[in-house]
Scaffold this motif. Sequence first.
Motif, PDB file in Angstrom:
ATOM      1  N   ASN A   1      -3.458   1.145   9.157  1.00 52.57           N
ATOM      2  CA  ASN A   1      -4.883   1.195   9.488  1.00 52.57           C
ATOM      3  C   ASN A   1      -5.727   0.404   8.498  1.00 52.57           C
ATOM      4  O   ASN A   1      -6.791  -0.114   8.849  1.00 52.57           O
ATOM      5  CB  ASN A   1      -5.357   2.651   9.531  1.00 52.57           C
ATOM      6  CG  ASN A   1      -4.760   3.427  10.690  1.00 52.57           C
ATOM      7  OD1 ASN A   1      -4.506   2.860  11.750  1.00 52.57           O
ATOM      8  ND2 ASN A   1      -4.524   4.711  10.500  1.00 52.57           N
ATOM      9  N   TYR A   2      -5.250   0.314   7.254  1.00 51.92           N
ATOM     10  CA  TYR A   2      -6.015  -0.402   6.236  1.00 51.92           C
ATOM     11  C   TYR A   2      -5.977  -1.912   6.441  1.00 51.92           C
ATOM     12  O   TYR A   2      -6.815  -2.630   5.890  1.00 51.92           O
ATOM     13  CB  TYR A   2      -5.495  -0.050   4.841  1.00 51.92           C
ATOM     14  CG  TYR A   2      -6.039   1.254   4.311  1.00 51.92           C
ATOM     15  CD1 TYR A   2      -7.184   1.280   3.512  1.00 51.92           C
ATOM     16  CD2 TYR A   2      -5.423   2.461   4.617  1.00 51.92           C
ATOM     17  CE1 TYR A   2      -7.696   2.471   3.033  1.00 51.92           C
ATOM     18  CE2 TYR A   2      -5.917   3.657   4.139  1.00 51.92           C
ATOM     19  CZ  TYR A   2      -7.060   3.665   3.349  1.00 51.92           C
ATOM     20  OH  TYR A   2      -7.571   4.854   2.889  1.00 51.92           O
TER      21      TYR A   2
ATOM     22  N   TRP B   1      -7.771  -1.984  -3.129  1.00 53.03           N
ATOM     23  CA  TRP B   1      -8.991  -2.556  -2.563  1.00 53.03           C
ATOM     24  C   TRP B   1      -9.197  -4.003  -2.990  1.00 53.03           C
ATOM     25  O   TRP B   1      -9.812  -4.789  -2.260  1.00 53.03           O
ATOM     26  CB  TRP B   1     -10.197  -1.698  -2.923  1.00 53.03           C
ATOM     27  CG  TRP B   1     -10.237  -0.452  -2.110  1.00 53.03           C
ATOM     28  CD1 TRP B   1      -9.946   0.811  -2.523  1.00 53.03           C
ATOM     29  CD2 TRP B   1     -10.555  -0.357  -0.720  1.00 53.03           C
ATOM     30  NE1 TRP B   1     -10.058   1.695  -1.474  1.00 53.03           N
ATOM     31  CE2 TRP B   1     -10.437   1.003  -0.354  1.00 53.03           C
ATOM     32  CE3 TRP B   1     -10.920  -1.282   0.248  1.00 53.03           C
ATOM     33  CZ2 TRP B   1     -10.672   1.453   0.940  1.00 53.03           C
ATOM     34  CZ3 TRP B   1     -11.159  -0.844   1.540  1.00 53.03           C
ATOM     35  CH2 TRP B   1     -11.038   0.513   1.876  1.00 53.03           C
TER      36      TRP B   1
ATOM     37  N   LEU C   1      -7.254  -5.926  -0.398  1.00 53.60           N
ATOM     38  CA  LEU C   1      -7.895  -5.854   0.912  1.00 53.60           C
ATOM     39  C   LEU C   1      -9.152  -6.724   0.978  1.00 53.60           C
ATOM     40  O   LEU C   1      -9.447  -7.331   2.007  1.00 53.60           O
ATOM     41  CB  LEU C   1      -8.260  -4.402   1.232  1.00 53.60           C
ATOM     42  CG  LEU C   1      -7.083  -3.453   1.514  1.00 53.60           C
ATOM     43  CD1 LEU C   1      -7.569  -2.011   1.599  1.00 53.60           C
ATOM     44  CD2 LEU C   1      -6.365  -3.844   2.792  1.00 53.60           C
TER      45      LEU C   1
ATOM     46  N   THR D   1      -6.156   2.675  -6.599  1.00 53.64           N
ATOM     47  CA  THR D   1      -7.122   2.191  -5.612  1.00 53.64           C
ATOM     48  C   THR D   1      -7.739   0.855  -6.024  1.00 53.64           C
ATOM     49  O   THR D   1      -8.178   0.086  -5.161  1.00 53.64           O
ATOM     50  CB  THR D   1      -8.245   3.224  -5.423  1.00 53.64           C
ATOM     51  OG1 THR D   1      -8.837   3.535  -6.695  1.00 53.64           O
ATOM     52  CG2 THR D   1      -7.693   4.508  -4.807  1.00 53.64           C
TER      53      THR D   1
ATOM     54  N   GLN E   1      -0.483   5.182   7.886  1.00 56.01           N
ATOM     55  CA  GLN E   1      -1.780   5.159   7.208  1.00 56.01           C
ATOM     56  C   GLN E   1      -2.089   3.767   6.673  1.00 56.01           C
ATOM     57  O   GLN E   1      -3.209   3.269   6.807  1.00 56.01           O
ATOM     58  CB  GLN E   1      -1.777   6.171   6.055  1.00 56.01           C
ATOM     59  CG  GLN E   1      -1.718   7.627   6.498  1.00 56.01           C
ATOM     60  CD  GLN E   1      -1.475   8.575   5.337  1.00 56.01           C
ATOM     61  OE1 GLN E   1      -0.899   8.187   4.307  1.00 56.01           O
ATOM     62  NE2 GLN E   1      -1.896   9.817   5.482  1.00 56.01           N
ATOM     63  N   ALA E   2      -1.097   3.132   6.078  1.00 58.07           N
ATOM     64  CA  ALA E   2      -1.294   1.797   5.506  1.00 58.07           C
ATOM     65  C   ALA E   2      -1.642   0.777   6.587  1.00 58.07           C
ATOM     66  O   ALA E   2      -2.434  -0.147   6.349  1.00 58.07           O
ATOM     67  CB  ALA E   2      -0.036   1.361   4.757  1.00 58.07           C
TER      68      ALA E   2
ATOM     69  N   LEU F   1       0.806  -1.220   0.000  1.00 58.92           N
ATOM     70  CA  LEU F   1       0.000   0.000   0.000  1.00 58.92           C
ATOM     71  C   LEU F   1       0.837   1.267   0.000  1.00 58.92           C
ATOM     72  O   LEU F   1       0.354   2.338  -0.381  1.00 58.92           O
ATOM     73  CB  LEU F   1      -0.936   0.006   1.215  1.00 58.92           C
ATOM     74  CG  LEU F   1      -1.977  -1.117   1.277  1.00 58.92           C
ATOM     75  CD1 LEU F   1      -2.839  -0.980   2.523  1.00 58.92           C
ATOM     76  CD2 LEU F   1      -2.851  -1.128   0.039  1.00 58.92           C
TER      77      LEU F   1
ATOM     78  N   TYR G   1      -9.176  -3.510   7.497  1.00 58.92           N
ATOM     79  CA  TYR G   1     -10.184  -3.903   6.508  1.00 58.92           C
ATOM     80  C   TYR G   1      -9.957  -5.342   6.054  1.00 58.92           C
ATOM     81  O   TYR G   1     -10.911  -6.081   5.800  1.00 58.92           O
ATOM     82  CB  TYR G   1     -10.130  -2.961   5.304  1.00 58.92           C
ATOM     83  CG  TYR G   1     -10.620  -1.572   5.587  1.00 58.92           C
ATOM     84  CD1 TYR G   1     -11.989  -1.286   5.632  1.00 58.92           C
ATOM     85  CD2 TYR G   1      -9.731  -0.529   5.819  1.00 58.92           C
ATOM     86  CE1 TYR G   1     -12.440  -0.004   5.901  1.00 58.92           C
ATOM     87  CE2 TYR G   1     -10.173   0.756   6.083  1.00 58.92           C
ATOM     88  CZ  TYR G   1     -11.531   1.013   6.124  1.00 58.92           C
ATOM     89  OH  TYR G   1     -11.980   2.283   6.396  1.00 58.92           O
ATOM     90  N   TYR G   2      -8.692  -5.733   5.934  1.00 59.91           N
ATOM     91  CA  TYR G   2      -8.347  -7.092   5.497  1.00 59.91           C
ATOM     92  C   TYR G   2      -8.845  -8.124   6.503  1.00 59.91           C
ATOM     93  O   TYR G   2      -9.546  -9.078   6.157  1.00 59.91           O
ATOM     94  CB  TYR G   2      -6.836  -7.179   5.321  1.00 59.91           C
ATOM     95  CG  TYR G   2      -6.305  -8.541   4.907  1.00 59.91           C
ATOM     96  CD1 TYR G   2      -6.591  -9.071   3.658  1.00 59.91           C
ATOM     97  CD2 TYR G   2      -5.496  -9.275   5.762  1.00 59.91           C
ATOM     98  CE1 TYR G   2      -6.087 -10.300   3.268  1.00 59.91           C
ATOM     99  CE2 TYR G   2      -4.982 -10.508   5.387  1.00 59.91           C
ATOM    100  CZ  TYR G   2      -5.286 -11.016   4.130  1.00 59.91           C
ATOM    101  OH  TYR G   2      -4.787 -12.235   3.763  1.00 59.91           O
TER     102      TYR G   2
END
Length: 437
Positions: A295-296, A348, A351, A344, A292-293, A280, A299-300
Amino acid sequence: MAGPTTDASIQVDATQDAAHQGGNYRFALFALTSLFFMWGFLTCLNDILIPYLKNMFELNYTQAMLVQFCFFGAYFIVSIPAGNLVGKIGYQKGIITGLVIACVGCLLFYPSASFASYNMFLFAFFVLASGITILQVSANPYVSALGPAETASSRLTMTQAFNSLGTTVAPFFGSWLILSTIEHPDSVTELDQAISSLSAVEQASTVQVPYLILAAALFMLAILFLFLKLPLLGKKDTSANLQPISGSAWRFPHLTLGAVGIFVYVGAEVGIGSFLINFLTQDEIGGLTESQAANYIAYYFGGAMVGRFIGALVMQKVKAGKVLAFNAVCACLLVATAMFSAGTTAMWALLLVGLCNSIMFPTIFSLALQDLKQHTSQGSGILCLAIVGGAIVPLLQGMLADSLGIQLAFVLPLICYGFICYYGLIGCDAKRPSTSV
């Protein structure tokens, strides 16, 4: 991620069994649920530490993946000794032992950071994972035992959901306490420079404080379980004249293929999670900072938590093998999209693979144990050993990333999901032996 274990020689005192079947053990189940949350939390933190350690020690991807190699390698090395230990001391003492060892593993991060030694970090990961392995061997069957047998599956589903909750929350904790303390740059290059400019003391404290907090939490849980009055279950009955079991679980092809399925699934899930932050932060993908990455990642793993409940409902109407194959095909398409697109869309796509992962482990596990009868215990042990895929596959993916680049290296998880599709459609229905020996 470990599945339930069974053993025909586990001793259950009839009086105690009747007591705990009818008694109120809500607080005990709540305490056990906290264990599932903790080991999910600790396992997911590896994905946060990998990019940090990679920058701190200037590692290539192969060297960075040694974190997962040491962590999941502990499952392979410790699982059988852990089962023998729990058979001697019982579930409750097994949980206490696992918590203490995991606490020691967290404390080892302090000197590892102080001496800035990557080898010491790897040893700390191994010790931590050894404690978690003992916890899994103890807690999974304990949850089944604390209540009526007919509701055991629902209790395990509930506790596994909290395991997923731990993996969802951990990225925010890691981003806040580990990555955010070193990061104020606008690019990945500036981040590398920021990390290298930190003093050894600053680098050390970044890792030390979070793991000291976790060590304290594990120690308090150990004290809690020391004083909880729980049924004395889990010891093997050595006094009974148990009949030896003839034959071997290895004779069942659907089990053997299922072990391969567990191996590649855990490897793919861990491999993708381990590379997510680095993926990411690529300029052509997300261009995010590491904090920041991180935090993503929620979602995973959050997708896996949501998908578990959806999958449980769907499999009441649709054959489990077909649902497994459908999820695997979707995972293949998403991974391929992440490999050959950018921005993106690629971000996504990768993720969303977490949503496909949701039902894979428990479904493969249950399909592989079908029709094993007296060989179920041995089969369960074989499947648990296959978790070592989380050590091997990410390391191989790291080698590919060093030679082909991080994006093309996802071809390995793609192949893994391809095999899972095969298992769901064909492998799980492989012809059983003509005899039950």
